[in-house]
Design an enzyme around this catalytic site. Structure first.
Site, PDB file in Angstrom:
ATOM      1  N   ASP A  33       0.872  -1.275   0.236  1.00 63.09           N
ATOM      2  CA  ASP A  33      -0.122   0.190  -0.038  1.00 63.09           C
ATOM      3  C   ASP A  33       1.007   1.429   0.050  1.00 63.09           C
ATOM      4  OD1 ASP A  33      -2.797   0.924   0.755  1.00 63.09           O
ATOM      5  OD2 ASP A  33      -2.360   2.318   0.928  1.00 63.09           O
ATOM      6  N   ASN A  88     -13.238  -3.553   2.663  1.00 66.42           N
ATOM      7  CA  ASN A  88     -14.058  -2.334   2.620  1.00 66.42           C
ATOM      8  C   ASN A  88     -14.653  -2.279   1.232  1.00 66.42           C
ATOM      9  OD1 ASN A  88     -12.864  -1.537   5.327  1.00 66.42           O
ATOM     10  ND2 ASN A  88     -11.382   0.006   3.639  1.00 66.42           N
ATOM     11  N   GLN A  95     -13.841   2.668   1.823  1.00 66.89           N
ATOM     12  CA  GLN A  95     -14.034   1.917   0.311  1.00 66.89           C
ATOM     13  C   GLN A  95     -13.203   3.265  -0.210  1.00 66.89           C
ATOM     14  OE1 GLN A  95     -15.950  -1.003  -2.007  1.00 66.89           O
ATOM     15  NE2 GLN A  95     -13.816  -0.614  -3.606  1.00 66.89           N
ATOM     16  N   VAL A  97     -11.603   3.010  -3.722  1.00 61.79           N
ATOM     17  CA  VAL A  97     -10.620   2.728  -5.020  1.00 61.79           C
ATOM     18  C   VAL A  97     -11.488   1.828  -5.534  1.00 61.79           C
ATOM     19  CG1 VAL A  97      -9.147   1.445  -6.285  1.00 61.79           C
ATOM     20  CG2 VAL A  97      -8.242   3.268  -4.642  1.00 61.79           C
ATOM     21  N   HIS A 101     -10.799  -4.919  -3.640  1.00 64.30           N
ATOM     22  CA  HIS A 101      -8.772  -5.528  -2.767  1.00 64.30           C
ATOM     23  C   HIS A 101      -9.070  -5.932  -1.931  1.00 64.30           C
ATOM     24  CE1 HIS A 101      -9.699  -1.140  -2.384  1.00 64.30           C
ATOM     25  NE2 HIS A 101      -9.510  -1.083  -1.241  1.00 64.30           N
ATOM     26  N   HIS A 103      -7.524  -5.613   2.216  1.00 64.14           N
ATOM     27  CA  HIS A 103      -5.620  -5.077   2.738  1.00 64.14           C
ATOM     28  C   HIS A 103      -5.336  -6.471   3.725  1.00 64.14           C
ATOM     29  CE1 HIS A 103      -6.978  -0.594   2.212  1.00 64.14           C
ATOM     30  NE2 HIS A 103      -7.975  -1.573   1.906  1.00 64.14           N
TER      31      HIS A 103
HETATM   32  P1  AMP Z   1      -9.634   2.007   0.355  1.00 61.49           P
HETATM   33  O1  AMP Z   1      -9.181   2.722   1.049  1.00 61.49           O
HETATM   34  O2  AMP Z   1     -10.169   0.255   1.004  1.00 61.49           O
HETATM   35  O3  AMP Z   1     -10.358   1.431  -1.081  1.00 61.49           O
HETATM   36  O4  AMP Z   1      -7.885   1.237  -0.031  1.00 61.49           O
HETATM   37  C1  AMP Z   1      -7.913   1.693  -0.908  1.00 61.49           C
HETATM   38  C2  AMP Z   1      -5.833   1.569  -0.570  1.00 61.49           C
HETATM   39  O5  AMP Z   1      -5.295   1.752  -1.938  1.00 61.49           O
HETATM   40  C3  AMP Z   1      -5.537   2.791   0.204  1.00 61.49           C
HETATM   41  O6  AMP Z   1      -5.015   2.425   1.412  1.00 61.49           O
HETATM   42  C4  AMP Z   1      -4.400   3.743  -0.484  1.00 61.49           C
HETATM   43  O7  AMP Z   1      -3.652   4.041   0.081  1.00 61.49           O
HETATM   44  C5  AMP Z   1      -4.250   2.632  -1.822  1.00 61.49           C
HETATM   45  N1  AMP Z   1      -3.678   3.281  -2.719  1.00 61.49           N
HETATM   46  C6  AMP Z   1      -4.413   4.067  -3.566  1.00 61.49           C
HETATM   47  N2  AMP Z   1      -3.258   4.051  -4.376  1.00 61.49           N
HETATM   48  C7  AMP Z   1      -1.832   3.528  -4.303  1.00 61.49           C
HETATM   49  C8  AMP Z   1      -1.545   3.130  -5.305  1.00 61.49           C
HETATM   50  N3  AMP Z   1      -1.066   4.215  -6.616  1.00 61.49           N
HETATM   51  N4  AMP Z   1       0.317   2.069  -4.718  1.00 61.49           N
HETATM   52  C9  AMP Z   1       0.010   1.348  -3.762  1.00 61.49           C
HETATM   53  N5  AMP Z   1      -1.348   1.915  -2.895  1.00 61.49           N
HETATM   54  C10 AMP Z   1      -2.423   2.571  -3.497  1.00 61.49           C
END
Ligand code: AMP
Length: 115
Positions: A33, A88, A95, A97, A101, A103
């Site tokens: 992450d 999430n 969430q 992204v 995914h 974590h």
């Molecule tokens: P969520 O909030 O569950 O959607 O988690 C999305 C995660 O993606 C967050 O913990 C971000 O820090 C991570 N994230 C977003 N963009 C990137 C990236 N380019 N490389 C690595 N992690 C990322």
């Protein structure tokens, strides 16, 4: 809900932006992450762009099981004996992204319940 894969994780899968990848196979990849919330914070993502867990169907049963097994595998590869897996699903759950995914968070004591 279908997805065209046009998220930051889609870009990572297509090699359009870099990531610190720790694992990959035909179905998924795992990478660090970018804003780690603990000493170990990995993300396991399917190559198929399912936006969120709410969009998964019975057809994804094997894939979802695979993601959890990979989560445990990469956690152990990182030397963790205890860790938390989080998915999430939806903006109100945190969430950000919309490419499914998992974590994998560990390396420090983790409080419960989460915020
Ligand atoms: P969520 O909030 O569950 O959607 O988690 C999305 C995660 O993606 C967050 O913990 C971000 O820090 C991570 N994230 C977003 N963009 C990137 C990236 N380019 N490389 C690595 N992690 C990322």
């Amino acid at each position: 809900m279908a997805s065209d894969g046009d998220t930051v994780f889609g870009k990572i899968l297509r090699g359009e932006i870099p990531c610190d990848q720790v694992y990959g196979d035909d179905l998924c990849i795992a990478f660090r992450d970018g804003q780690p919330q603990a000493p170990v914070h990995l993300l396991v993502i399917p190559r198929e762009p399912i936006p969120q867990l709410a969009d998964a169907t019975d057809a994804h049963q094997q894939l979802l099981g695979h993601l959890l097994l990979v989560a445990a595998r990469v956690a152990k590869l990182e030397g963790l004996q205890s860790w938390r897996t989080v998915i999430n699903s939806g903006a109100e759950a945190g969430q950000t992204v919309f490419h499914l995914h998992v974590h994998v968070i560990g390396g420090r004591p983790l409080a419960w319940p989460p915020g």
